[in-house]
Each structure stands twice: as structure tokens, then as C-alpha cells.
Design a protein around this motif. Structure first.
Motif, PDB file in Angstrom:
ATOM      1  N   VAL A   1       0.805  -1.227   0.000  1.00 28.53           N
ATOM      2  CA  VAL A   1       0.000   0.000   0.000  1.00 28.53           C
ATOM      3  C   VAL A   1       0.835   1.273   0.000  1.00 28.53           C
ATOM      4  O   VAL A   1       0.282   2.365  -0.126  1.00 28.53           O
ATOM      5  CB  VAL A   1      -0.987   0.025   1.195  1.00 28.53           C
ATOM      6  N   GLY A   2       2.153   1.155   0.141  1.00 27.18           N
ATOM      7  CA  GLY A   2       3.008   2.331   0.233  1.00 27.18           C
ATOM      8  C   GLY A   2       3.326   2.673   1.673  1.00 27.18           C
ATOM      9  O   GLY A   2       2.568   2.359   2.601  1.00 27.18           O
ATOM     10  N   LYS A   3       4.438   3.352   1.869  1.00 30.51           N
ATOM     11  CA  LYS A   3       4.940   3.638   3.216  1.00 30.51           C
ATOM     12  C   LYS A   3       3.983   4.512   4.025  1.00 30.51           C
ATOM     13  O   LYS A   3       3.691   4.222   5.183  1.00 30.51           O
ATOM     14  CB  LYS A   3       6.309   4.318   3.119  1.00 30.51           C
ATOM     15  N   GLY A   4       3.489   5.586   3.416  1.00 27.16           N
ATOM     16  CA  GLY A   4       2.644   6.518   4.163  1.00 27.16           C
ATOM     17  C   GLY A   4       1.355   5.890   4.659  1.00 27.16           C
ATOM     18  O   GLY A   4       0.978   6.057   5.824  1.00 27.16           O
ATOM     19  N   ARG A   5       0.688   5.154   3.787  1.00 25.68           N
ATOM     20  CA  ARG A   5      -0.558   4.503   4.185  1.00 25.68           C
ATOM     21  C   ARG A   5      -0.297   3.421   5.226  1.00 25.68           C
ATOM     22  O   ARG A   5      -1.084   3.240   6.157  1.00 25.68           O
ATOM     23  CB  ARG A   5      -1.262   3.923   2.958  1.00 25.68           C
ATOM     24  N   ALA A   6       0.808   2.687   5.060  1.00 21.90           N
ATOM     25  CA  ALA A   6       1.145   1.658   6.046  1.00 21.90           C
ATOM     26  C   ALA A   6       1.423   2.288   7.405  1.00 21.90           C
ATOM     27  O   ALA A   6       0.980   1.777   8.443  1.00 21.90           O
ATOM     28  CB  ALA A   6       2.351   0.858   5.575  1.00 21.90           C
ATOM     29  N   MET A   7       2.163   3.387   7.414  1.00 21.39           N
ATOM     30  CA  MET A   7       2.445   4.090   8.663  1.00 21.39           C
ATOM     31  C   MET A   7       1.141   4.504   9.347  1.00 21.39           C
ATOM     32  O   MET A   7       0.970   4.323  10.557  1.00 21.39           O
ATOM     33  CB  MET A   7       3.307   5.328   8.383  1.00 21.39           C
ATOM     34  N   GLU A   8       0.219   5.074   8.567  1.00 23.33           N
ATOM     35  CA  GLU A   8      -1.046   5.527   9.138  1.00 23.33           C
ATOM     36  C   GLU A   8      -1.856   4.358   9.689  1.00 23.33           C
ATOM     37  O   GLU A   8      -2.377   4.415  10.809  1.00 23.33           O
ATOM     38  CB  GLU A   8      -1.871   6.269   8.084  1.00 23.33           C
ATOM     39  N   MET A   9      -1.962   3.274   8.895  1.00 22.30           N
ATOM     40  CA  MET A   9      -2.752   2.125   9.346  1.00 22.30           C
ATOM     41  C   MET A   9      -2.182   1.530  10.627  1.00 22.30           C
ATOM     42  O   MET A   9      -2.930   1.187  11.557  1.00 22.30           O
ATOM     43  CB  MET A   9      -2.800   1.058   8.254  1.00 22.30           C
TER      44      MET A   9
END
Length: 260
Positions: A154-162
Motif C-alpha cells: 500500500v506504500g509507506k505513508g498509508r502503512a504508517m497511518e494504518m
């Protein structure tokens, strides 16, 4: 083979493995992880199995997470061993499995459940699916590959948020995030999984196995995925499937792969 926590069914060379702990929302305990390992290991050596579909029993959950009651009092050393053993026996084993693995996600896929789905080669979901990695809400982090595979998908930013919010996303958001390939109704989920498996099996299973290895190499540190691809491409020329596939193409007929 007899299991306590999973069900197996082979139909038309497609093996369906169903995690069957509905009262626990199919949560993964050590016994279930070991049984899944045994089932996949047997499928690897079974020539009657071409594709594996993994799903959960009931309508509420694919896998709602790990069985927290098993490790709530673990020491750091025990926690590290839990993670390492689980990755070796199941999650990495599935990710590198030489036969295609499709996760049919019905309902909740949380924590270890989402990590199991992400270990599969691709995912489809029912429209009631909910996915997330809520581990930080328990004071721990994902330990079965979640911090690695989620950013890849999903990409780094979305993974970080999740991971940071410990929140869930629904099936349509998972589709938007490229976490799943298709969304369908719960009633049609297994039908879609079977249809995709049948499309896969029309092709060379030897070539598919080689492609799985080459694709995975792109995500391994210190491994040149292009070199793995070049070798796999060259090796394909020595297979019976290559001879059959090229002959069928040149003679304008349907290939009948011997899968050798």
C-alpha cells in the motif's frame, strides 16, 4: 491428514484450506499455525494440488488476529521466538510457496489475519471485509511480517497511518489501496476465487512457480531480482512446458501443459 483447527478440500486440483475456529473468529494460535504449516507442506508435495485458496469459516472473520491469551505473559525472549517461529513456519513459507496462493478474505482480517492474507500471493475480499493491524493498541508491533509487507502493498505513508492509528479499512478502501485485487459479495467470494484459480491453471505451473520466485526476489535485501529473472527465463527453455507452449502457439492450438 487430520486437523483440529482447519478444513481441507481438493476440487479440480484446487486445494481450499479453511481456518475453522469460528467461536474464536478463527484467531491464530500456535496449534493452528502448526496445522497450516503441515497443510501447506503436504500441498507442496501433492501433484494433485495446483493452486491453494485460503479462507476462514463462518461469515464474520477470515482471521480476526492472533490468540492473545497465548502470549500475554511472554518475556521478550519468548516474544522474539514466537515471531521468528511463526514467520518461518507459516508466513514466509506461504509467501515463498511455489504454487499460487490466493487469500479469500471474508469479514475481519486483523493483526495476524491480515499478515496471513498479505503473505498470500494476492487477495480478494468480500464486501463486508475489514482489515487492519491493531497491534500498537496492545503495546506491541506486528510480528508476522506486517511492517514489511503492508508498505510493499500500500506504500509507506498509508502503512504508517494504518499501523500507527491501529484502525481498520473496509473492502473498498483496501481495493483503492491495492491491498486486495477484487471485491465481491460474500456469497460470490469463493466462486470468484475458484474462477481465478482455474484461469491460473490454464498456464504452465512450472513457469508460474519460477515467476513467483522472481517476483519475490525484488523484495529480498541483497538479491538482484533481475538476475533471478534472467536465470528463470533461461531455465524455462529447458522445460517440457516451454516446448509445449511454443509448439501450441506456432500451430495455433490450445496448449496442454505437462507441468514439467
Amino acid at each position: 491428514m487430520s486437523y483440529q483447527n482447519i478444513l481441507e478440500e481438493i476440487e479440480n486440483e484446487i486445494l481450499t484450506i479453511t481456518i475453522d475456529r469460528p467461536k474464536k473468529l478463527n484467531a491464530l494460535n500456535r496449534e493452528t499455525i502448526l496445522e497450516l504449516h503441515r497443510a501447506f507442506k503436504a500441498a507442496k508435495d501433492n501433484d494433485e494440488v495446483k493452486v491453494v485458496i485460503i479462507t476462514g469459516s463462518g461469515e464474520k472473520a477470515f482471521v480476526a488476529g492472533a490468540d492473545i491469551s497465548e502470549f500475554a505473559d511472554y518475556s521478550p525472549k519468548e516474544g522474539k521466538k514466537l515471531s521468528a517461529d511463526g514467520q518461518e513456519k507459516l508466513f514466509d513459507y506461504v509467501a515463498n510457496f511455489p504454487k499460487p496462493v490466493i487469500a479469500a478474505v471474508n469479514g475481519f482480517a486483523l493483526g495476524g489475519g491480515l499478515e496471513l492474507a498479505m503473505a498470500a500471493h494476492f487477495r480478494i475480499a468480500s464486501d463486508n471485509a475489514k482489515m487492519g493491524l491493531p497491534e500498537v493498541s496492545l503495546g506491541v508491533i506486528p510480528g508476522y511480517g506486517g511492517t514489511q509487507r503492508l508498505p510493499q502493498l500500500v506504500g509507506k505513508g498509508r502503512a504508517m497511518e494504518m499501523i500507527m492509528t491501529a484502525g481498520m479499512i473496509d473492502a473498498n478502501q483496501a481495493l483503492q489501496y491495492n491491498l486486495v485485487n477484487h471485491v465481491t459479495s460474500q456469497e460470490e467470494l469463493m466462486e470468484l476465487a475458484m474462477s481465478l484459480a482455474q484461469k491460473i491453471m490454464k498456464n504452465s505451473m512450472v513457469a508460474i512457480s519460477t515467476a513467483i520466485k522472481a517476483i519475490n526476489a525484488n523484495y529480498e535485501d541483497g538479491v538482484d531480482g533481475y538476475e533471478v529473472e534472467v536465470k528463470g527465463f533461461g531455465d524455462s527453455f529447458g522445460t517440457e512446458d516451454f516446448k509445449e507452449g511454443t509448439s501450441a502457439f506456432l500451430n495455433k492450438r490450445k496448449a496442454e501443459f505437462p507441468n514439467k
